[in-house]
Design an enzyme around this catalytic site. Structure first.
Site, PDB file in Angstrom:
ATOM      1  N   ARG A 289      31.007  48.840  43.628  1.00 22.40           N
ATOM      2  CA  ARG A 289      30.236  47.719  42.794  1.00 22.40           C
ATOM      3  C   ARG A 289      30.517  46.508  43.477  1.00 22.40           C
ATOM      4  O   ARG A 289      31.378  46.183  43.523  1.00 22.40           O
ATOM      5  CB  ARG A 289      29.908  47.920  41.647  1.00 22.40           C
TER       6      ARG A 289
ATOM      7  N   ARG B 221      29.845  43.922  20.267  1.00 20.62           N
ATOM      8  CA  ARG B 221      31.133  43.198  21.266  1.00 20.62           C
ATOM      9  C   ARG B 221      31.474  42.108  19.912  1.00 20.62           C
ATOM     10  O   ARG B 221      32.700  41.368  20.610  1.00 20.62           O
ATOM     11  CB  ARG B 221      30.492  43.245  22.399  1.00 20.62           C
TER      12      ARG B 221
ATOM     13  N   ARG C 230      36.776  52.789  41.397  1.00 21.26           N
ATOM     14  CA  ARG C 230      35.274  53.522  41.377  1.00 21.26           C
ATOM     15  C   ARG C 230      34.000  52.881  42.672  1.00 21.26           C
ATOM     16  O   ARG C 230      34.214  52.341  43.262  1.00 21.26           O
ATOM     17  CB  ARG C 230      34.562  52.660  39.899  1.00 21.26           C
TER      18      ARG C 230
ATOM     19  N   ARG D  34      36.371  39.607  32.752  1.00 19.77           N
ATOM     20  CA  ARG D  34      36.030  40.698  31.338  1.00 19.77           C
ATOM     21  C   ARG D  34      36.461  41.161  30.871  1.00 19.77           C
ATOM     22  O   ARG D  34      36.454  40.915  29.347  1.00 19.77           O
ATOM     23  CB  ARG D  34      35.438  42.140  32.210  1.00 19.77           C
TER      24      ARG D  34
ATOM     25  N   LYS E 267      34.985  54.490  27.822  1.00  9.78           N
ATOM     26  CA  LYS E 267      34.128  54.709  26.505  1.00  9.78           C
ATOM     27  C   LYS E 267      33.176  55.174  26.508  1.00  9.78           C
ATOM     28  O   LYS E 267      32.591  56.317  26.332  1.00  9.78           O
ATOM     29  CB  LYS E 267      34.659  53.734  25.123  1.00  9.78           C
TER      30      LYS E 267
END
Ligand SMILES: [Zn+2]
Length: 218
Positions: free
Chosen positions: A156, A85, A124, A167, A13
């Site tokens: 990361r 959120r 990633r 998450r 997003k």
């Protein structure tokens, strides 16, 4: 025009919201960028936030609302990414905007499966040498070496499958009621978030065009 993006962290997003902001020529307001900026500059808020993020948790409502208020108060139009959120945050946003005689005009909900998100996020990587970012999965890299400078690619620290699932779990619990919230207000647009970036963006433009009965741009 005020557009809100909803979606699991890793749904893509951020990429889509930035692209839409560029197309409509309105500011992109992303809580991720704002928070990272504060962390990098080691502001009092940044120090607090970096500890919370290290634990894979979400920053509390009060802190985020303060931050958002100062970001949007002078902007007539903007694209929001990463906020609200929770329903509590959505109510706070509604109150804030109604004070300016405004409301959220359109909500884009990027719908992506858990499996797809885990696959995208674990892909990633970044190169500590030339500071470029890549995705092993979407960029189709065969080995974990920087295609530009040949350096070893790193992940990361918060992108392990465990923290990603944590998450996603928090997202499902806290933010799924938001979908219902915006649906009852007639603002929700559910967009299929699978496929290539350009394909997804076309779906978003189409939804906006239908909603506002005009072309957003060419
Ligand atoms: Zn490199």
């Amino acid at each position: 025009m005020i557009v809100v993006f909803l979606g699991i962290p890793g749904s893509g997003k951020g990429t889509q919201a930035k692209r839409l902001a560029k197309l409509l020529d309105v500011p992109y307001v992303g809580t991720g960028d704002i928070l990272r900026d504060n962390v990098a500059k080691k502001t009092p808020l940044g120090v607090k936030v970096s500890q919370i993020m290290k634990n894979g948790e979400l920053v509390d409502d009060e802190t985020i609302i303060e931050l958002i208020k100062s970001e949007i108060k002078d902007k007539p139009s903007f694209i929001l990414d990463g906020f609200p959120r929770t329903v509590a945050q959505a109510n706070a946003l509604e109150n804030l905007l109604s004070g300016f005689g405004k409301k959220v005009d359109c909500v884009i909900f990027l719908d992506v499966s858990d499996e797809e998100v885990v696959r995208r996020i674990t892909g990633r990587v970044f190169c500590p040498g030339c500071r470029r970012e890549f995705n092993l999965y979407t960029d189709g890299l065969k080995e974990e070496k920087c295609p530009v400078c040949g350096g070893e690619l790193l992940r990361r620290s918060d992108d392990t499958p465990e923290t990603i699932r944590k998450r996603i779990g928090e997202y499902r619990t806290k933010t799924a009621p938001l979908i219902e919230y915006y649906k009852t207000r007639g603002a929700l647009n559910r967009i299929d978030g699978s496929g290539a970036v350009g394909e997804i963006f076309s779906r978003i433009r189409e939804a906006l065009d239908n909603k506002f009965k005009r072309q957003t741009a060419n």
